[in-house]
Enzyme design. Structure first.
Site, short mmCIF file in Angstrom:
data_model
loop_
_atom_site.label_atom_id
_atom_site.label_comp_id
_atom_site.label_asym_id
_atom_site.label_seq_id
_atom_site.Cartn_x
_atom_site.Cartn_y
_atom_site.Cartn_z
N GLN A 1 -1.75 7.33 1.39
CA GLN A 1 -1.60 8.36 2.12
C GLN A 1 -0.57 8.42 2.95
O GLN A 1 0.40 9.13 3.00
CB GLN A 1 -2.94 8.89 2.75
CG GLN A 1 -2.78 10.29 3.50
CD GLN A 1 -3.60 10.67 4.74
OE1 GLN A 1 -4.35 9.71 5.07
NE2 GLN A 1 -3.70 11.58 5.06
N ILE B 1 -1.05 -2.10 -5.46
CA ILE B 1 -1.90 -2.99 -6.09
C ILE B 1 -1.35 -2.67 -7.66
O ILE B 1 -1.33 -3.49 -8.53
CB ILE B 1 -3.44 -2.90 -5.86
CG1 ILE B 1 -4.09 -4.08 -6.73
CG2 ILE B 1 -3.90 -1.37 -6.27
CD1 ILE B 1 -5.54 -4.51 -6.25
N TYR C 1 -14.73 -1.54 8.63
CA TYR C 1 -13.16 -1.19 8.61
C TYR C 1 -12.93 -1.27 10.33
O TYR C 1 -11.78 -2.09 10.59
CB TYR C 1 -13.31 0.23 8.44
CG TYR C 1 -12.20 1.05 8.53
CD1 TYR C 1 -10.73 0.51 8.03
CD2 TYR C 1 -11.89 2.20 9.52
CE1 TYR C 1 -9.48 1.30 8.39
CE2 TYR C 1 -10.83 2.88 9.81
CZ TYR C 1 -9.51 2.29 9.10
OH TYR C 1 -8.31 3.04 9.30
N GLY D 1 0.73 -1.09 0.06
CA GLY D 1 0.05 -0.04 0.13
C GLY D 1 0.84 1.16 0.00
O GLY D 1 0.43 2.26 0.53
N1 SER Z 1 -8.59 8.01 8.95
C1 SER Z 1 -9.39 6.98 9.28
C2 SER Z 1 -10.75 6.90 8.71
O1 SER Z 1 -11.27 8.04 8.86
C3 SER Z 1 -9.55 6.62 10.49
O2 SER Z 1 -8.52 5.50 10.85
O3 SER Z 1 -11.22 6.10 8.29
#
Ligand code: SER
Length: 319
Positions: free
Chosen positions: A17, A40, A144, A13
């Site tokens: 960012q 990727i 997530y 990755g």
């Molecule tokens: N910056 C991330 C998000 O907003 C938080 O871990 O998903």
């Protein structure tokens, strides 16, 4: 196991960012011949070797780590919170199966050290909102958060069961100006700063008083480097360190920007991302990270806004 000079460091990755900046820091510290930047799609950079690596492709991950004699993996490939709610199956596949592939391949090829970022998204219903301790209620409400909590637990499991030193920290929203963030809930902060720098207004997708823990990228990079180099015997925790530098709400960021851009205006039109932010804490207790590996962020909110606007303002608008 501590990250040492000489071994090959694989970054997954690395176009993201964090990866686009951390890869440069790893090259400065360990030399360009020791770092392999992957994503990727093969990353575009000319300061180290690059390759395409899909972390969900188990065979590719196994053969890459073995062939390249990797000694350290910096595993950044992941789907963030907002995109994960739109594409939960993708988030599960990349975040869980990707991590499992990296863990298994690392064990089979005698990798010594594996770092991955966890997140404030592991918190949820029942977690205190302020000064959250490392050990607390973790009932995430997003795919997530669920996947990253599982990564924390898998990291602990593999560390205990195999000779693989897995480390991770719960990153807050990271503010930065180089590569754009990839589908997170805290991305609004970067969008707002970019709009202000370009002389535009901004429509914010979170409520004006929604305070979240945040940190500026230089402190995130410094923290990750510190954690990688910390002696293992000093670590009581492994994969769940809380880190943050400051908390702010969208309107507090707006006020801070207006110090330098008095004409700047924001409208507030919260969308479904507000539901994600509603489940996250406002501040974290970072004392375990400070005690165990020297976490000490240096940027305040004011210093971060000054630096962001300096870098984001187009040359034509600078006075
Ligand atoms: N910056 C991330 C998000 O907003 C938080 O871990 O998903």
């Amino acid at each position: 196991m501590v990250l040492e000079m000489g071994g090959k460091i694989l970054v997954t990755g690395s176009s993201g960012q964090i990866g686009s900046e951390l890869t440069g820091a790893l090259i400065s510290r360990f030399g360009s011949s020791n770092v392999i930047a992957t994503d990727i799609q093969s990353p575009v950079r000319n300061d180290c070797r690059t390759a395409s690596l899909d972390v969900t492709d188990r065979d590719a991950v196994f053969s890459f780590i073995k062939k390249e004699k990797v000694s350290t993996v910096i595993h950044l490939a992941a789907i963030l919170s907002a995109r994960g709610e739109k594409e939960p199956a993708l988030a599960f596949n990349v975040n869980v199966n990707g991590m499992r592939n990296i863990l298994d391949a690392s064990v089979s090829a005698d990798v010594g050290l594996l770092f991955f970022p966890s997140t404030i998204g592991v918190f949820g219903a029942g977690t205190p909102r302020e000064n959250v301790p490392v050990e607390t209620i973790t009932r995430p409400s997003t795919m997530y958060g669920i996947t990253k909590l599982l990564c924390e637990q898998l990291g602990e499991y593999y560390s205990a069961k195999y000779e693989l030193d897995v480390r991770g920290m719960r990153l807050p929203g990271i503010v930065s100006y180089r590569a754009p963030p990839g589908g997170g809930t805290t991305d609004y902060s970067i969008e707002m700063l970019r709009a202000a720098a370009e002389g535009r207004g901004y429509s914010c997708f979170l409520k004006e008083d929604c305070r979240l823990p945040m940190m500026y990228m230089p402190d995130a990079i410094d923290s990750i480097m510190k954690m990688l180099e910390a002696p293992e015997d000093r670590l009581k925790h492994r994969t769940c360190f809380n880190v943050m530098a400051f908390s702010f709400s969208p309107s507090e960021l707006e006020q801070e920007i207006r110090r330098l851009r008095p004409e700047f205006r924001v409208t507030y039109t919260p969308d479904e991302r507000q539901l994600i932010a509603d489940t996250w804490p406002r501040s974290l207790d970072t004392s375990a990270a400070a005690e165990e590996w020297g976490f000490a962020p240096s940027y305040t909110l004011t210093a971060m806004v000054d630096d962001m606007l300096k870098h984001l303002t187009p040359v034509s608008r600078r006075q």
